[in-house]
Design an enzyme around this catalytic site. Sequence first.
Site, short mmCIF file in Angstrom:
data_model
loop_
_atom_site.label_atom_id
_atom_site.label_comp_id
_atom_site.label_asym_id
_atom_site.label_seq_id
_atom_site.Cartn_x
_atom_site.Cartn_y
_atom_site.Cartn_z
N LYS A 72 0.53 -1.72 0.35
CA LYS A 72 -0.14 -0.05 0.14
C LYS A 72 0.68 0.95 -0.14
CE LYS A 72 -4.11 -2.96 2.14
NZ LYS A 72 -4.39 -2.92 2.99
N ASP A 103 -11.91 1.76 3.20
CA ASP A 103 -11.58 0.57 3.01
C ASP A 103 -13.13 0.46 2.74
OD1 ASP A 103 -9.41 -1.23 2.97
OD2 ASP A 103 -9.46 -1.00 5.14
N GLN A 158 -5.35 -1.83 9.58
CA GLN A 158 -4.96 -3.51 8.79
C GLN A 158 -4.92 -3.92 9.40
OE1 GLN A 158 -3.59 -3.39 5.79
NE2 GLN A 158 -4.31 -6.15 5.25
#
Length: 283
Positions: free
Chosen positions: A52, A119, A96
């Site tokens: 990322k 997300d 995460q």
Amino acid sequence: MAQIIDGKRISKEIKDELKEKVAKLNEMGKTIALAVIQVGNDPASSVYVGNKKKACEYIGIQSLAYELPEDAKEEELLGLIDTLNKNDKVHGILVQLPLPKHMDEDKVIKAIAPEKDVDGFHPQSVGALSIGQPGFVSCTPAGVIQLLKRSNIDIEGKECVVLGRSNIVGKPMALLLLRENGTVTICHSRTSDLKEVTKRADILVVAIGKPKFIDASYVKEGATVIDVGIHRNEQNKLCGDVDFESVEKVAGAITPVPGGVGPMTIAMLMHNCVEAYEFAHNK
Ligand code: GUN
């Protein structure tokens, strides 16, 4: 032989489009920032977080890394999220997953401001998608839609079957295919006659989490097969939920693993970061 849908090429195409857009903003002295929080040092998570950061660098998005120890208290993480929510210079926040067992993932996801939820996991983002309102869309299913569109595979009016019902892939995938006017069926491990359902599909999206579960006997001749799974076999080689060698003989189009859906997730995360910036500055 099936058409191979090249996720690596398509994700590069998307990232290059975003890079151009972001370069123009940077020239005007404007910066986009993504905060990435990792709790603990799970090796797989470290690889994902690293990828990322690399994608941010490529596109010109600033990535802010926050690393908390495995035994950090939930309040500490919630406090960090609260600070980032209030920081106007931060446009996207990503925690995460998975989190250590002593933390409540639902509570943590809910703590992220919906306008920074790149997300697309916040209940408000999921709710907006289900009623056709603007909001962030979970990156993997959004990437699948881009794979189909950019491969000129029509969704409208097609029989779309999604195998798997997770909150991150299966459910949003079904909603997105419906938004594109597909006729959508969700099936899962408890479906009684799975083959009968999957064989109806013009577009079959497989996210069941079982290595090489789908072989040619589950697939209609000429169908498009999208494989969301990723596993390592006994020889440490990557494979998906689909038995590629078997299915490519009957499918019209198919995604490989690796190089299919995988690279699309990060490309769509970058897309969401740019969208978060635009949202913050056009509201
Ligand atoms: N862990 C595995 N995939 C993902 C993802 O797409 N987002 C986050 N936040 N965690 C993950």
